[in-house]
Design a protein around this motif. Structure first.
Motif, PDB file in Angstrom:
ATOM      1  N   TRP A  85      43.099  49.103 -21.393  1.00 38.23           N
ATOM      2  CA  TRP A  85      42.730  50.416 -21.425  1.00 38.23           C
ATOM      3  C   TRP A  85      42.075  50.637 -22.902  1.00 38.23           C
ATOM      4  CZ3 TRP A  85      43.764  53.876 -25.718  1.00 38.23           C
ATOM      5  CH2 TRP A  85      43.427  55.080 -25.641  1.00 38.23           C
ATOM      6  N   PRO A  86      41.147  51.519 -23.213  1.00 35.99           N
ATOM      7  CA  PRO A  86      40.625  52.487 -22.424  1.00 35.99           C
ATOM      8  C   PRO A  86      39.527  52.167 -21.521  1.00 35.99           C
ATOM      9  CG  PRO A  86      39.548  52.740 -24.693  1.00 35.99           C
ATOM     10  CD  PRO A  86      40.687  51.635 -24.451  1.00 35.99           C
ATOM     11  N   LYS A 110      47.981  56.941 -19.173  1.00 37.89           N
ATOM     12  CA  LYS A 110      47.648  55.791 -19.899  1.00 37.89           C
ATOM     13  C   LYS A 110      48.817  54.725 -19.480  1.00 37.89           C
ATOM     14  CE  LYS A 110      47.483  54.144 -24.828  1.00 37.89           C
ATOM     15  NZ  LYS A 110      47.462  54.692 -26.128  1.00 37.89           N
ATOM     16  N   LEU A 190      50.539  48.918 -24.673  1.00 40.04           N
ATOM     17  CA  LEU A 190      50.651  49.555 -23.164  1.00 40.04           C
ATOM     18  C   LEU A 190      52.040  49.105 -22.708  1.00 40.04           C
ATOM     19  CD1 LEU A 190      47.307  49.546 -21.529  1.00 40.04           C
ATOM     20  CD2 LEU A 190      48.167  51.334 -23.091  1.00 40.04           C
TER      21      LEU A 190
END
Length: 195
Positions: A85-86, A110, A190
């Protein structure tokens, strides 16, 4: 889960001058190496890419039900979480050997998700990172118009600073813990929830 690989080196939102300022020292040729090691460690441990970097990946799923405690269902999930991510863009995607012209990408969550249907064989090329639109002085890290969390820059500087101060004679996980970078890395990591 989709596994992604890249051959490009990490591109950092901080530079040697930032590390010199952080340490109140002068680069002896080791600062760049320390920054690269800290940047790679950060990306690997958080799943957050720093600046633009391209990855390729392949998802191979088995649709058969296997014996065991948790057998795999023949009904595969239609959406796959991207492990980085992103996400900036999906460059190319093939599903079952056929090219997909407009892949469906859900950036509202996310980590982001990619629609693969029930297919077992999916290959992608994707660009991840904080999108750099122009270069300039920005917020002191040599990049303008980047929305990047300052905790990212601080975690990299803390870890790189510890590496420099110990001349690299340290385990990176131990260095992250002792420098305090782990606290920031854990805040940014994350987390995936399996239901």
């Amino acid at each position: 889960m989709l596994q992604l690989l890249t051959s490009e080196p990490v591109s950092l939102p901080v530079n040697v001058a930032d590390l010199e300022s952080y340490l109140n020292g002068t680069d002896d040729g080791f600062y760049g190496v320390a920054l690269q090691a800290a940047g790679e460690y950060f990306v690997t441990n958080t799943g957050i890419e720093l600046l633009e970097r391209q990855y390729t990946g392949r998802l191979l799923r088995d649709s058969t039900i296997s014996g065991g405690v948790y057998p795999v269902s023949q009904d595969q999930d239609s959406w796959v979480e991207l492990p980085m991510w992103p996400v900036i863009a999906i460059g190319s995607m093939t599903v079952g050997g056929v090219s997909v012209v407009s892949p469906q990408l859900d950036k509202s969550v996310k980590p982001a998700r990619l629609y693969v249907g029930g297919e077992q064989d999916v290959t992608i090329t994707a660009t991840f990172g904080h999108n750099v639109t122009t270069t300039g002085s920005g917020h002191g890290h040599a990049h303008a118009n980047i929305v990047i969390d300052e905790r990212i820059c601080m975690a990299i500087l803390m870890l790189a600073g510890f590496i420099v101060e110990h001349r690299g004679a340290c385990d990176l996980t131990e260095a992250a813990n002792k420098s305090g970078a782990t606290m920031l890395i854990n805040q940014l990591k994350l987390y995936r929830v399996t239901i």
